[in-house]
Write a protein that holds these residues in place. Structure first.
Motif, PDB file in Angstrom:
ATOM      1  N   ILE A  93       0.840  -1.207   0.000  1.00 20.37           N
ATOM      2  CA  ILE A  93       0.000   0.000   0.000  1.00 20.37           C
ATOM      3  C   ILE A  93       0.874   1.257   0.000  1.00 20.37           C
ATOM      4  O   ILE A  93       0.655   2.187  -0.780  1.00 20.37           O
ATOM      5  N   GLU A  94       1.890   1.273   0.864  1.00 21.97           N
ATOM      6  CA  GLU A  94       2.744   2.463   0.959  1.00 21.97           C
ATOM      7  C   GLU A  94       3.554   2.662  -0.321  1.00 21.97           C
ATOM      8  O   GLU A  94       3.801   3.789  -0.738  1.00 21.97           O
ATOM      9  N   ARG A  95       3.935   1.553  -0.956  1.00 22.92           N
ATOM     10  CA  ARG A  95       4.644   1.644  -2.241  1.00 22.92           C
ATOM     11  C   ARG A  95       3.763   2.323  -3.290  1.00 22.92           C
ATOM     12  O   ARG A  95       4.201   3.216  -4.017  1.00 22.92           O
ATOM     13  N   CYS A  96       2.469   1.919  -3.331  1.00 24.13           N
ATOM     14  CA  CYS A  96       1.564   2.484  -4.337  1.00 24.13           C
ATOM     15  C   CYS A  96       1.254   3.947  -4.019  1.00 24.13           C
ATOM     16  O   CYS A  96       1.193   4.789  -4.932  1.00 24.13           O
ATOM     17  N   LEU A  97       1.067   4.265  -2.741  1.00 24.20           N
ATOM     18  CA  LEU A  97       0.814   5.662  -2.371  1.00 24.20           C
ATOM     19  C   LEU A  97       2.034   6.519  -2.708  1.00 24.20           C
ATOM     20  O   LEU A  97       1.900   7.665  -3.154  1.00 24.20           O
ATOM     21  N   SER A  98       3.212   5.957  -2.532  1.00 23.97           N
ATOM     22  CA  SER A  98       4.424   6.698  -2.862  1.00 23.97           C
ATOM     23  C   SER A  98       4.490   7.006  -4.362  1.00 23.97           C
ATOM     24  O   SER A  98       4.841   8.122  -4.764  1.00 23.97           O
ATOM     25  N   VAL A  99       4.105   6.028  -5.184  1.00 28.20           N
ATOM     26  CA  VAL A  99       4.055   6.256  -6.647  1.00 28.20           C
ATOM     27  C   VAL A  99       3.107   7.414  -6.943  1.00 28.20           C
ATOM     28  O   VAL A  99       3.413   8.327  -7.726  1.00 28.20           O
ATOM     29  N   MET A 100       1.933   7.414  -6.287  1.00 31.71           N
ATOM     30  CA  MET A 100       0.937   8.468  -6.526  1.00 31.71           C
ATOM     31  C   MET A 100       1.428   9.834  -6.036  1.00 31.71           C
ATOM     32  O   MET A 100       0.969  10.863  -6.521  1.00 31.71           O
ATOM     33  N   HIS A 101       2.333   9.816  -5.058  1.00 32.37           N
ATOM     34  CA  HIS A 101       2.845  11.067  -4.490  1.00 32.37           C
ATOM     35  C   HIS A 101       4.253  11.364  -5.003  1.00 32.37           C
ATOM     36  O   HIS A 101       5.068  11.966  -4.308  1.00 32.37           O
ATOM     37  N   LYS A 102       4.522  10.905  -6.199  1.00 33.69           N
ATOM     38  CA  LYS A 102       5.792  11.173  -6.883  1.00 33.69           C
ATOM     39  C   LYS A 102       7.013  10.861  -6.013  1.00 33.69           C
ATOM     40  O   LYS A 102       7.945  11.646  -5.927  1.00 33.69           O
ATOM     41  N   GLY A 103       6.943   9.731  -5.343  1.00 31.43           N
ATOM     42  CA  GLY A 103       8.097   9.287  -4.565  1.00 31.43           C
ATOM     43  C   GLY A 103       8.077   9.696  -3.105  1.00 31.43           C
ATOM     44  O   GLY A 103       8.918   9.248  -2.323  1.00 31.43           O
TER      45      GLY A 103
END
Lengths: 254, 254
Positions: A32-42
Motif C-alpha cells: 500500500i505504501e509503495r503504491c501511495l508513494s508512486v501516486m505522491h511522486k516518490g
C-alpha cells in the motif's frame, strides 16, 4: 491542504508475511505504501491500520488511514490504487475522514470470521482459505461452550504468551457458529482482541467439539489465566478480519 | 492380478500448465503418474482421463483410470495417493472398475460450471477461481439467448479454430444460469464438448448480456459455422469440470 482518508481494504493473506512492514518479506502495508508513494511522486505516505494481521490471515474489511495533499475525490482513490496494487489486495472503499479519525484508536469493535472444513479429503479450492479439520466434532458441545466466552473477561488464557499488552480484559459481544454441511463458520465480535485471541478461542472450541475439553471448563480456563491450559492456536489461514466498527454504539453492531 | 481402478479427482488449476503431461511445466497428469510410480516402486503407471483441461481450468470431478497389480482396497488408494499428492490435487473417490471401463470412451456426458463475478472491484479470494467481469450485463438478454444452445447443433462457431476434430455436432442437454448478487454461475451439461466450447459459449453469452450480440442471433451464429463471428473465449480460471457421467441414460443426469 492535507486531508485524512479512510480506506477499507480486502486482502488474500496467503502471499504475505503479514500486514505490517518488516525487514524481509512481502507485506500488505509495504504494498500500500509503495503504491501511495508512486501516486505522491516518490514521497513517503505512512499508513495506519486498525491492527496488524499475521502471515496467512485474510481481510475482508481491514481499515487504514493516511493523510494526503493530493486533490483526488474519494472514489478516484479506489480506482487509482487498485490500478497500482497487486491482485491480492483490493481497495473496497475510500472516504474522506475527519482529521481526528484514527483507524486504530477510533475503532470501537471488530468482527472476525473463522472458517473450518470438516470433510475427510478437504477442498482444494479452500486449502488456503479454510482450516481443514477432518475429525469428528460434536456441534452440541461447541454450542454449549460458546456462551461462556460472551461478556467481559480477562482473556490471559486465550492470548499468546508473547503478548506484551498489560490489560487483558476484553468484551466479546457475540460469537456465532453457522454449520453448512462440512463447512463451519464462526463469527466473533468484540471491543478488541488480544494477540492470537480469536485463533486460541477457536482452537479451544475445536477441542471442546472433540471431547478433549468440557464446555463447563471454559469458565475455569478463563479464571486460570494460564495459556498452557487452553487449546492449540488454530491455523492463520482460516481467519478473516471481517469488519472494524467506528462511531456510536448503536450503529456499531448493525 | 491386474485390476482397473477409477479415480475421481479435484484440482485447483491455478498452478498447472494444464491436465496433460507436456515437455515443460507442472501438470496434473504428471503429478498423479509420479505418485503412482512411487507406489509401484518406480514402475510406470499410465493414467487416462475423461479429457484434458487447459492451464488454469479447475476440476471438481475429473475422472481417471489406471491398471495396477497392487492388492490395495479402493479406499486405501485415496489415502495413499493423497498422502503423496501436492495440496492442489485431491483424490475424492477410488473404485474398482470393470476391465472394459475407459474414463474417456465410456463417458456419456459431462457437466461444466463457469463462474463470473460482476462486482466493480472483484473479490481477492475469487481472483483465480472466477472470471471478473465488472460490466453491466442484462440478465434477461442472457436468459433469452440460453435456449438457443440447447439440443443438437454443429458447434463449429463455438469451438477453437485449432480444433482438429472432424465431427463438430454435439448435444447440450441443459444450460442454467444462477445469479446470487454479483456472482453468476453457469452450469452446462452435454454429451461432449469441443475444444474451448464452454468458454466460447460463455464469452458469447456475456457479449449478449452487454447488448453486443442479440439473443436471436445465436441460431444465425450456429448456422454460420464461423468462429470469427462469435464472442471472445472466456478466461480459463472461471471454468470447472464438475462431473463426468457414465452408465445408463436414466442415471446420467441424476
Amino acid at each position: 491542504m492535507m486531508k485524512r482518508y479512510k480506506l477499507t481494504i480486502s486482502y488474500d493473506g496467503t502471499g504475505f508475511a503479514g500486514y505490517q512492514i518488516q525487514p524481509a518479506g512481502r507485506t500488505v502495508q509495504g504494498e500500500i505504501e509503495r503504491c501511495l508513494s508512486v501516486m505522491h511522486k516518490g514521497g513517503t505516505v505512512p499508513v495506519s491500520a486498525s491492527g496488524r494481521t499475521d502471515a496467512g490471515v485474510h481481510a475482508r474489511g481491514q481499515v487504514l488511514h493516511f493523510d494526503s495533499s493530493l486533490a483526488i475525490e474519494p472514489k478516484r482513490w479506489i480506482k487509482a490504487l487498485n490500478a497500482l496494487l497487486p491482485a491480492d489486495i483490493r481497495v473496497l472503499m475510500a472516504e474522506e475522514a475527519e482529521s481526528g479519525f484514527h483507524s486504530r484508536f477510533s475503532a470501537e469493535g471488530k468482527e472476525y470470521v473463522y472458517k473450518v472444513n470438516t470433510s475427510l479429503q478437504g477442498d482444494v479450492f479452500q486449502r488456503n482459505y479454510t482450516c481443514h479439520f477432518p475429525y469428528v466434532i460434536n456441534a452440541d458441545l461447541v454450542q454449549d461452550a460458546i456462551p461462556h466466552f460472551l461478556g467481559t473477561h480477562d482473556f490471559t488464557s486465550f492470548c499468546s504468551a508473547r503478548s506484551e499488552v498489560e490489560d487483558k480484559i476484553r468484551t466479546i459481544t457475540s460469537l456465532d457458529l453457522d454449520i453448512d454441511g462440512d463447512d463451519w463458520t464462526f463469527t466473533i465480535r468484540g471491543n478488541g482482541f488480544l494477540y492470537n485471541m480469536v485463533r486460541i478461542i477457536i482452537g479451544t472450541l475445536l477441542e471442546v467439539g472433540q471431547g478433549k475439553i468440557a464446555p463447563a471448563d471454559i469458565p475455569v480456563l478463563l479464571k486460570a489465566k494460564d495459556r498452557t491450559k487452553t487449546g492449540k492456536t488454530a491455523p492463520a489461514h482460516g481467519l478473516y478480519l471481517n469488519r472494524v466498527f467506528y462511531g456510536q454504539i448503536e450503529d456499531k453492531y448493525s
